[in-house]
Scaffold this motif. Structure first.
Motif, PDB file in Angstrom:
ATOM      1  N   UNK A 149       0.648  -1.061   0.044  1.00  0.00           N
ATOM      2  CA  UNK A 149      -0.068  -0.057  -0.093  1.00  0.00           C
ATOM      3  C   UNK A 149       0.971   1.028  -0.126  1.00  0.00           C
ATOM      4  N   UNK A 150       1.961   1.199   0.766  1.00  0.00           N
ATOM      5  CA  UNK A 150       2.857   2.086   0.818  1.00  0.00           C
ATOM      6  C   UNK A 150       3.328   2.451  -0.695  1.00  0.00           C
ATOM      7  N   UNK A 151       3.985   1.564  -1.066  1.00  0.00           N
ATOM      8  CA  UNK A 151       4.487   1.736  -2.478  1.00  0.00           C
ATOM      9  C   UNK A 151       3.390   2.235  -3.668  1.00  0.00           C
ATOM     10  N   UNK A 152       2.232   1.825  -3.362  1.00  0.00           N
ATOM     11  CA  UNK A 152       1.159   2.245  -4.223  1.00  0.00           C
ATOM     12  C   UNK A 152       1.112   3.685  -4.118  1.00  0.00           C
ATOM     13  N   UNK A 153       0.973   3.986  -2.790  1.00  0.00           N
ATOM     14  CA  UNK A 153       0.903   5.745  -2.483  1.00  0.00           C
ATOM     15  C   UNK A 153       1.904   6.352  -3.126  1.00  0.00           C
ATOM     16  N   UNK A 154       3.144   5.890  -3.036  1.00  0.00           N
ATOM     17  CA  UNK A 154       4.499   6.566  -3.304  1.00  0.00           C
ATOM     18  C   UNK A 154       4.358   6.626  -5.250  1.00  0.00           C
ATOM     19  N   UNK A 155       4.011   5.689  -5.705  1.00  0.00           N
ATOM     20  CA  UNK A 155       3.693   5.716  -7.101  1.00  0.00           C
ATOM     21  C   UNK A 155       2.724   6.673  -7.553  1.00  0.00           C
ATOM     22  N   UNK A 156       1.822   7.050  -6.871  1.00  0.00           N
ATOM     23  CA  UNK A 156       0.907   7.931  -7.057  1.00  0.00           C
ATOM     24  C   UNK A 156       1.352   9.149  -6.520  1.00  0.00           C
ATOM     25  N   UNK A 157       2.534   9.566  -6.173  1.00  0.00           N
ATOM     26  CA  UNK A 157       2.970  10.734  -5.722  1.00  0.00           C
ATOM     27  C   UNK A 157       2.252  11.393  -4.405  1.00  0.00           C
ATOM     28  N   UNK A 158       1.538  10.161  -3.584  1.00  0.00           N
ATOM     29  CA  UNK A 158       1.011  10.854  -2.312  1.00  0.00           C
ATOM     30  C   UNK A 158       1.742  10.892  -1.218  1.00  0.00           C
ATOM     31  N   UNK A 159       2.787  10.268  -1.230  1.00  0.00           N
ATOM     32  CA  UNK A 159       3.983  10.290  -0.308  1.00  0.00           C
ATOM     33  C   UNK A 159       5.252   9.840  -0.633  1.00  0.00           C
ATOM     34  N   UNK A 160       6.462  10.161   0.045  1.00  0.00           N
ATOM     35  CA  UNK A 160       7.528   9.852  -0.455  1.00  0.00           C
ATOM     36  C   UNK A 160       8.332   9.049   0.309  1.00  0.00           C
ATOM     37  N   UNK A 161       8.803   7.626   0.072  1.00  0.00           N
ATOM     38  CA  UNK A 161       9.492   6.813   0.804  1.00  0.00           C
ATOM     39  C   UNK A 161      10.876   7.224   1.002  1.00  0.00           C
ATOM     40  N   UNK A 162      11.417   6.755   2.227  1.00  0.00           N
ATOM     41  CA  UNK A 162      12.909   7.410   2.344  1.00  0.00           C
ATOM     42  C   UNK A 162      13.860   7.099   1.223  1.00  0.00           C
ATOM     43  N   UNK A 163      13.687   5.871   0.611  1.00  0.00           N
ATOM     44  CA  UNK A 163      14.751   5.807  -0.499  1.00  0.00           C
ATOM     45  C   UNK A 163      14.403   6.740  -1.619  1.00  0.00           C
ATOM     46  N   UNK A 164      13.349   7.540  -1.642  1.00  0.00           N
ATOM     47  CA  UNK A 164      13.240   8.596  -2.506  1.00  0.00           C
ATOM     48  C   UNK A 164      13.504  10.010  -2.099  1.00  0.00           C
ATOM     49  N   UNK A 165      13.936  10.094  -0.825  1.00  0.00           N
ATOM     50  CA  UNK A 165      13.985  11.196  -0.019  1.00  0.00           C
ATOM     51  C   UNK A 165      15.506  12.011  -0.496  1.00  0.00           C
ATOM     52  N   UNK A 166      15.748  13.170  -0.726  1.00  0.00           N
ATOM     53  CA  UNK A 166      16.986  13.833  -0.729  1.00  0.00           C
ATOM     54  C   UNK A 166      17.781  13.632   0.472  1.00  0.00           C
ATOM     55  N   UNK A 167      19.344  13.798   0.320  1.00  0.00           N
ATOM     56  CA  UNK A 167      19.863  13.699   1.295  1.00  0.00           C
ATOM     57  C   UNK A 167      20.556  15.085   1.789  1.00  0.00           C
ATOM     58  N   UNK A 168      20.403  15.396   3.157  1.00  0.00           N
ATOM     59  CA  UNK A 168      20.733  16.687   3.530  1.00  0.00           C
ATOM     60  C   UNK A 168      22.107  16.745   4.243  1.00  0.00           C
ATOM     61  N   UNK A 169      22.943  17.779   4.384  1.00  0.00           N
ATOM     62  CA  UNK A 169      24.179  17.760   4.884  1.00  0.00           C
ATOM     63  C   UNK A 169      24.200  18.989   5.808  1.00  0.00           C
ATOM     64  N   UNK A 170      24.820  18.902   6.813  1.00  0.00           N
ATOM     65  CA  UNK A 170      24.818  20.011   7.705  1.00  0.00           C
ATOM     66  C   UNK A 170      25.601  20.891   7.519  1.00  0.00           C
ATOM     67  N   UNK A 171      25.483  22.114   7.445  1.00  0.00           N
ATOM     68  CA  UNK A 171      26.283  23.256   7.214  1.00  0.00           C
ATOM     69  C   UNK A 171      26.738  24.108   8.283  1.00  0.00           C
ATOM     70  N   UNK A 172      25.781  24.361   9.426  1.00  0.00           N
ATOM     71  CA  UNK A 172      26.241  25.022  10.571  1.00  0.00           C
ATOM     72  C   UNK A 172      26.080  24.306  11.787  1.00  0.00           C
TER      73      UNK A 172
END
Length: 121
Positions: free
Chosen positions: A98-121
């Motif tokens: 169900x989660x994968x179906x929602x991700x494919x419909x762009x309703x949610x973004x699963x962790x493997x599709x999230x951008x990585x952030x790098x701490x600056x300060x």
């Protein structure tokens, strides 16, 4: 009642009302943009930034109040927005398909599709 207040508030500048309300013990402040609020908090050490997707700086909450005998320490990065999606959705009863179906419909973004952030300060 609301119209009366609107008319009355329109008679003075916002800063004047903030001063008057604050002196009466009523919390008030002028409306500021998100950028102004983040800048204000960053200058006071309450916000830090991480490098986000495409090189953009992403504001993250920092440490607020300092206690006299327990100095604050910024802990580990809480992870990108949505990184706990699977855990939360599973607790709500959603299955992996169900989660994968929602991700494919762009309703949610699963962790493997999230951008990585790098701490600056």
């Amino acid at each position: 009642m609301a119209r009366d207040l609107e008319t009355r508030f329109a008679q003075r500048q916002a800063a004047s009302w903030v001063e008057r309300l604050a002196s009466a013990g009523i919390a008030a402040h002028v409306v500021v943009s998100i950028d102004q609020a983040v800048d204000y908090l960053h200058r006071r050490g309450v916000v830090y930034f991480e490098r986000g997707p495409g090189g953009t700086d992403v504001p993250r909450p920092g440490i607020g109040r300092w206690l006299s005998e327990t100095p604050p320490v910024v802990g580990t990065n809480p992870g990108p927005i949505g990184s706990q999606a699977v855990e939360i959705l599973a607790a709500l009863g959603l299955t992996e398909p169900e989660m994968k179906e929602l991700a494919e419909a762009n309703v949610l973004c699963l962790p493997d599709g999230l951008p990585e952030l790098h701490r600056l300060t």
